[in-house]
Design a protein around this motif. Structure first.
Motif, PDB file in Angstrom:
ATOM      1  N   ILE A  36      46.871  49.665  46.886  1.00 51.60           N
ATOM      2  CA  ILE A  36      48.045  50.483  46.533  1.00 51.60           C
ATOM      3  C   ILE A  36      48.571  50.018  45.187  1.00 51.60           C
ATOM      4  CG2 ILE A  36      50.246  51.404  47.346  1.00 51.60           C
ATOM      5  CD1 ILE A  36      49.518  50.485  50.168  1.00 51.60           C
ATOM      6  N   GLY A  37      48.198  50.771  44.144  1.00 50.16           N
ATOM      7  CA  GLY A  37      48.553  50.367  42.781  1.00 50.16           C
ATOM      8  C   GLY A  37      49.814  51.030  42.287  1.00 50.16           C
ATOM      9  N   GLY A  38      50.126  50.750  41.024  1.00 47.05           N
ATOM     10  CA  GLY A  38      51.329  51.301  40.410  1.00 47.05           C
ATOM     11  C   GLY A  38      51.247  52.810  40.252  1.00 47.05           C
ATOM     12  N   SER A  39      50.050  53.353  40.071  1.00 41.96           N
ATOM     13  CA  SER A  39      49.888  54.796  39.873  1.00 41.96           C
ATOM     14  C   SER A  39      49.181  55.473  41.034  1.00 41.96           C
ATOM     15  CB  SER A  39      49.044  55.075  38.612  1.00 41.96           C
ATOM     16  OG  SER A  39      49.584  54.469  37.476  1.00 41.96           O
ATOM     17  N   ASP A  75      44.790  39.346  48.015  1.00 45.40           N
ATOM     18  CA  ASP A  75      45.177  39.235  46.611  1.00 45.40           C
ATOM     19  C   ASP A  75      44.414  40.242  45.742  1.00 45.40           C
ATOM     20  OD1 ASP A  75      46.403  37.645  44.292  1.00 45.40           O
ATOM     21  OD2 ASP A  75      44.261  37.683  43.807  1.00 45.40           O
ATOM     22  N   GLU A  76      45.161  40.878  44.844  1.00 43.50           N
ATOM     23  CA  GLU A  76      44.598  41.953  44.015  1.00 43.50           C
ATOM     24  C   GLU A  76      43.461  41.464  43.105  1.00 43.50           C
ATOM     25  OE1 GLU A  76      47.760  43.998  41.978  1.00 43.50           O
ATOM     26  OE2 GLU A  76      46.378  45.132  40.714  1.00 43.50           O
ATOM     27  N   MET A  77      43.659  40.306  42.477  1.00 43.41           N
ATOM     28  CA  MET A  77      42.624  39.806  41.554  1.00 43.41           C
ATOM     29  C   MET A  77      41.368  39.400  42.334  1.00 43.41           C
ATOM     30  SD  MET A  77      44.001  40.181  38.589  1.00 43.41           S
ATOM     31  CE  MET A  77      45.390  41.294  38.767  1.00 43.41           C
ATOM     32  N   ASP A  78      41.587  38.744  43.499  1.00 45.53           N
ATOM     33  CA  ASP A  78      40.444  38.391  44.371  1.00 45.53           C
ATOM     34  C   ASP A  78      39.626  39.634  44.696  1.00 45.53           C
ATOM     35  OD1 ASP A  78      41.011  35.718  44.607  1.00 45.53           O
ATOM     36  OD2 ASP A  78      42.116  35.909  46.492  1.00 45.53           O
ATOM     37  N   ILE A  97      41.647  48.484  33.837  1.00 50.08           N
ATOM     38  CA  ILE A  97      42.682  49.311  33.192  1.00 50.08           C
ATOM     39  C   ILE A  97      43.285  50.243  34.237  1.00 50.08           C
ATOM     40  CG2 ILE A  97      43.262  50.704  31.185  1.00 50.08           C
ATOM     41  CD1 ILE A  97      40.483  50.036  30.044  1.00 50.08           C
ATOM     42  N   GLY A  98      44.348  49.746  34.858  1.00 49.37           N
ATOM     43  CA  GLY A  98      45.083  50.556  35.820  1.00 49.37           C
ATOM     44  C   GLY A  98      46.358  51.023  35.149  1.00 49.37           C
ATOM     45  N   SER A  99      47.491  50.886  35.840  1.00 48.82           N
ATOM     46  CA  SER A  99      48.775  51.200  35.197  1.00 48.82           C
ATOM     47  C   SER A  99      48.952  50.239  34.026  1.00 48.82           C
ATOM     48  CB  SER A  99      49.924  51.005  36.191  1.00 48.82           C
ATOM     49  OG  SER A  99      49.682  51.712  37.371  1.00 48.82           O
ATOM     50  N   GLY A 100      48.760  48.960  34.300  1.00 53.12           N
ATOM     51  CA  GLY A 100      48.692  47.938  33.256  1.00 53.12           C
ATOM     52  C   GLY A 100      47.253  47.426  33.206  1.00 53.12           C
ATOM     53  N   VAL A 101      47.040  46.425  32.362  1.00 47.57           N
ATOM     54  CA  VAL A 101      45.663  45.961  32.159  1.00 47.57           C
ATOM     55  C   VAL A 101      45.543  44.473  32.461  1.00 47.57           C
ATOM     56  CG1 VAL A 101      43.738  45.873  30.512  1.00 47.57           C
ATOM     57  CG2 VAL A 101      45.498  47.643  30.270  1.00 47.57           C
ATOM     58  N   SER A 102      44.550  44.130  33.281  1.00 52.07           N
ATOM     59  CA  SER A 102      44.255  42.720  33.537  1.00 52.07           C
ATOM     60  C   SER A 102      42.906  42.361  32.950  1.00 52.07           C
ATOM     61  CB  SER A 102      44.206  42.449  35.048  1.00 52.07           C
ATOM     62  OG  SER A 102      45.514  42.378  35.553  1.00 52.07           O
ATOM     63  N   MET A 103      42.850  41.198  32.317  1.00 54.96           N
ATOM     64  CA  MET A 103      41.579  40.724  31.752  1.00 54.96           C
ATOM     65  C   MET A 103      41.199  39.447  32.477  1.00 54.96           C
ATOM     66  SD  MET A 103      42.605  41.658  27.911  1.00 54.96           S
ATOM     67  CE  MET A 103      43.049  43.366  27.597  1.00 54.96           C
ATOM     68  N   GLU A 163      39.390  33.539  36.408  1.00 54.29           N
ATOM     69  CA  GLU A 163      40.733  33.262  35.885  1.00 54.29           C
ATOM     70  C   GLU A 163      41.223  34.512  35.169  1.00 54.29           C
ATOM     71  OE1 GLU A 163      42.893  30.304  32.630  1.00 54.29           O
ATOM     72  OE2 GLU A 163      40.746  30.157  32.972  1.00 54.29           O
ATOM     73  N   ARG A 164      42.450  34.926  35.484  1.00 55.63           N
ATOM     74  CA  ARG A 164      43.022  36.054  34.745  1.00 55.63           C
ATOM     75  C   ARG A 164      43.524  35.491  33.420  1.00 55.63           C
ATOM     76  NH1 ARG A 164      47.779  38.548  33.450  1.00 55.63           N
ATOM     77  NH2 ARG A 164      47.812  40.840  33.495  1.00 55.63           N
ATOM     78  N   VAL A 165      42.784  35.761  32.342  1.00 52.06           N
ATOM     79  CA  VAL A 165      43.076  35.090  31.083  1.00 52.06           C
ATOM     80  C   VAL A 165      44.069  35.847  30.214  1.00 52.06           C
ATOM     81  CG1 VAL A 165      40.915  33.790  30.995  1.00 52.06           C
ATOM     82  CG2 VAL A 165      41.000  36.095  30.017  1.00 52.06           C
ATOM     83  N   SER A 166      44.222  37.126  30.476  1.00 51.59           N
ATOM     84  CA  SER A 166      45.185  37.888  29.692  1.00 51.59           C
ATOM     85  C   SER A 166      45.459  39.244  30.337  1.00 51.59           C
ATOM     86  CB  SER A 166      44.649  38.089  28.262  1.00 51.59           C
ATOM     87  OG  SER A 166      45.697  38.489  27.415  1.00 51.59           O
ATOM     88  N   GLY A 167      46.287  39.979  29.683  1.00 53.83           N
ATOM     89  CA  GLY A 167      46.605  41.325  30.168  1.00 53.83           C
ATOM     90  C   GLY A 167      47.423  42.029  29.106  1.00 53.83           C
ATOM     91  N   THR A 168      47.640  43.291  29.308  1.00 50.39           N
ATOM     92  CA  THR A 168      48.550  43.995  28.411  1.00 50.39           C
ATOM     93  C   THR A 168      49.290  45.085  29.190  1.00 50.39           C
ATOM     94  OG1 THR A 168      48.714  45.595  26.576  1.00 50.39           O
ATOM     95  CG2 THR A 168      46.535  45.291  27.516  1.00 50.39           C
ATOM     96  N   ASN A 169      50.534  45.244  28.803  1.00 52.16           N
ATOM     97  CA  ASN A 169      51.353  46.266  29.464  1.00 52.16           C
ATOM     98  C   ASN A 169      51.117  47.656  28.876  1.00 52.16           C
ATOM     99  OD1 ASN A 169      52.481  45.603  27.049  1.00 52.16           O
ATOM    100  ND2 ASN A 169      54.557  45.322  27.796  1.00 52.16           N
ATOM    101  N   VAL A 170      50.248  47.732  27.869  1.00 56.96           N
ATOM    102  CA  VAL A 170      49.919  49.045  27.300  1.00 56.96           C
ATOM    103  C   VAL A 170      48.612  49.503  27.959  1.00 56.96           C
ATOM    104  CG1 VAL A 170      49.451  50.334  25.184  1.00 56.96           C
ATOM    105  CG2 VAL A 170      51.077  48.439  25.156  1.00 56.96           C
TER     106      VAL A 170
HETATM  107  C1  PAZ Z   1      50.774  43.777  37.334  1.00 59.09           C
HETATM  108  C2  PAZ Z   1      49.371  44.334  37.431  1.00 59.09           C
HETATM  109  C3  PAZ Z   1      48.396  43.246  37.799  1.00 59.09           C
HETATM  110  C4  PAZ Z   1      49.366  45.397  38.561  1.00 59.09           C
HETATM  111  O1  PAZ Z   1      48.095  46.026  38.646  1.00 59.09           O
HETATM  112  P1  PAZ Z   1      47.923  47.650  38.492  1.00 59.09           P
HETATM  113  O2  PAZ Z   1      48.736  48.285  39.580  1.00 59.09           O
HETATM  114  O3  PAZ Z   1      48.415  48.056  37.129  1.00 59.09           O
HETATM  115  O4  PAZ Z   1      46.456  47.907  38.651  1.00 59.09           O
HETATM  116  C5  PAZ Z   1      48.942  45.026  36.098  1.00 59.09           C
HETATM  117  O5  PAZ Z   1      49.750  46.114  35.854  1.00 59.09           O
HETATM  118  C6  PAZ Z   1      48.932  44.119  34.874  1.00 59.09           C
HETATM  119  O6  PAZ Z   1      48.121  43.260  34.768  1.00 59.09           O
HETATM  120  N1  PAZ Z   1      49.838  44.395  33.895  1.00 59.09           N
HETATM  121  C7  PAZ Z   1      49.858  43.729  32.611  1.00 59.09           C
HETATM  122  C8  PAZ Z   1      50.927  42.683  32.599  1.00 59.09           C
HETATM  123  C9  PAZ Z   1      50.714  41.755  31.418  1.00 59.09           C
HETATM  124  O7  PAZ Z   1      49.817  40.921  31.464  1.00 59.09           O
HETATM  125  O8  PAZ Z   1      51.420  41.895  30.428  1.00 59.09           O
END
Ligand code: PAZ
Ligand code: ADP
Length: 433
Positions: free
Chosen positions: A53-56, A160-163, A206-212, A222-229
């Protein structure tokens, strides 16, 4: 003993070899559905379901048998003995479905229509009155706990979402030969994954936000970065700027748009010339939306098509660049892009691939995944096995059908009836241990 995700994958693949030619082998097709709001046609019985269940969007993965198991005389009897260590094998399909998170009630109605209570969701050996439990990941697994309890009497067992993303990605990359592909200049090429040389890699969701996520091995990441765009930015800004009513409409508009109407190119600044000294051609975007500074136009004067195109290009390019820079930090050459922002959309994939190619000077490669948006839900589904919760055992990949290579065309790829066609399904089997 609990198994790691990789052990599960190993079992799956090892099982494929073992099972060939076995009598009573079960088949499982993987089928994708879109915004389903009505039950699937047959009386198929749903035996396992998992959620992301994601943001979008809400993503569902569920297994349905091909026939009604309550009919013991049925020749399509559900439980068969595969001869593989005597375990019963369920014959059926693995379905994929998605709903907008804002329309969570449609999803709840859909789950209710599947009558999960009668389909083995009660924890094995649990007292009769105990609530049904389903695996769920994503932020909504927390946010909507009470809603699921209240409306369906279902407990969400959180993963856990990343797992889940990593487990889903590892599984698909190892089990599905035509999962990963490159996309450049309109050409789609499948990438054969060497199982012994998969790690490390970068997973960009690349969902609502982005996890790398730097993935080093099964369950090792390891979640090394992300972006809110991210995808939410494209859809949110796009909706405001174009008045589009749906994501599909916004994506459709982008096909017909011309980003040069709004984007400021190097040539616009340099009098039509390249800036050769620093390697920028005149057609490179110098500044996304930059022309709007001096055009003396109002929002209404721009075509929604052009706005959508510029926005898609800006966001895809930015994600491609940030992803590469993070891959560079860790010396990773392979970057897999997933998440529903991509939607198998040619322009999106092309822009991301070009950004990775450009910034890496051709050293790194952008790759895309066929089941792009379902990694988390699949990982959540697979966790049933990890926890021995429902004795579900996905144990073999029998074969998968060839994938339609035209899928990378400049169009939206959810088929009109919401289900993947024959070419896009995978045959494998699951068994109950
Ligand atoms: C918070 C989230 C893991 C949630 O996952 P999503 O529902 O976007 O798939 C994701 O939106 C995210 O990684 N956002 C970027 C936050 C940041 O690193 O700035
Ligand atoms: N039908 C759709 N409705 C809304 N957004 C969609 C749709 N299809 C694709 N998207 C895009 O996918 C993004 C969500 O991707 P997803 O991987 O499901 O992430 P999340 O887990 O955050 O919901 C949206 O923000 C949007 O950019």
């Amino acid at each position: 003993m609990q198994q790691t995700a990789d052990q599960q994958v190993h079992n799956l693949i090892r099982g494929a070899g073992k099972a060939k030619g076995e009598r009573g082998r079960a088949k499982m097709d993987i089928v994708e559905s879109k915004h389903i709001s009505e039950p699937i046609k047959s009386e198929a019985q749903i035996s396992h379901l998992a959620l992301d269940i994601g943001g979008s969007l809400i993503k569902l993965v569920y297994f349905s048998t091909n026939s009604d198991s309550s009919s013991s005389s049925s020749k399509d009897s559900v439980a068969v003995s595969s001869g593989n260590e005597g375990r019963p094998v369920l014959e059926g399909k693995l379905h994929f479905a998605k709903f907008e998170t804002a329309k969570i009630n449609d999803c709840i109605d859909f789950i209710r229509s599947k009558q999960l209570r009668h389909s083995g969701f009660q924890k094995h050996g649990a007292p009769a009155g105990e609530k049904c439990t389903i695996k769920a990941t994503g932020g909504g697994a927390y946010k909507y706990t009470d809603l699921f309890k209240e409306k369906l009497g279902i407990c969400l067992d959180k993963e856990d979402e990343m797992d889940c993303l990593v487990a889903g990605s590892n599984f698909l990359l190892k089990a599905v030969h035509t999962e990963a592909f490159t996309y450049m200049d309109g050409q789609k090429e499948f990438v054969q994954i060497d199982h012994d040389d998969l790690y490390p890699y970068m997973l960009v969701n690349i969902g609502s936000g982005v996890s790398m996520i730097k993935v080093d091995g099964p369950g090792k990441f390891e979640r090394v970065s992300g972006t809110n765009v991210g995808g939410g930015t494209f859809w949110g800004l796009g909706r405001l700027l174009t008045k589009c009513k749906s994501f599909d409409e916004l994506l459709e508009l982008s096909h017909r748009g011309n980003n040069r109407v709004i984007d400021m190119l190097v040539g616009d600044i340099y009098g039509g010339m390249d800036y050769t000294k620093i390697g920028l051609s005149s057609t490179t975007i110098a500044s996304s939306f930059g022309k709007a500074i001096s055009d003396n136009k109002e929002l209404e004067d721009y075509k929604p098509e052009d706005i959508s195109r510029s926005l898609l290009r800006m966001i895809s390019n930015n994600i491609g660049q940030i992803s590469y820079l993070n891959a560079l930090r860790f010396g990773l050459k392979r970057i897999f892009f997933a998440g529903f922002f991509i939607r198998g959309h040619a322009y999106t994939m092309d822009t991301i691939a070009v950004a990775v190619h450009f910034w890496s000077k051709g050293e790194a490669k952008a790759m895309f995944l066929k089941h792009e948006g379902f990694l988390g839900a699949l990982g959540s589904f697979m966790s049933y096995e990890k926890h021995g919760f429902l004795n579900l055992k996905v144990h073999q990949l029998v074969q998968q059908s060839p994938v339609d290579a035209s899928r990378g065309g400049d169009k939206i790829h959810d088929p009109p009836n919401g289900e993947l066609n024959e070419n896009q399904s995978i045959d494998c089997s699951i068994c109950l241990s």
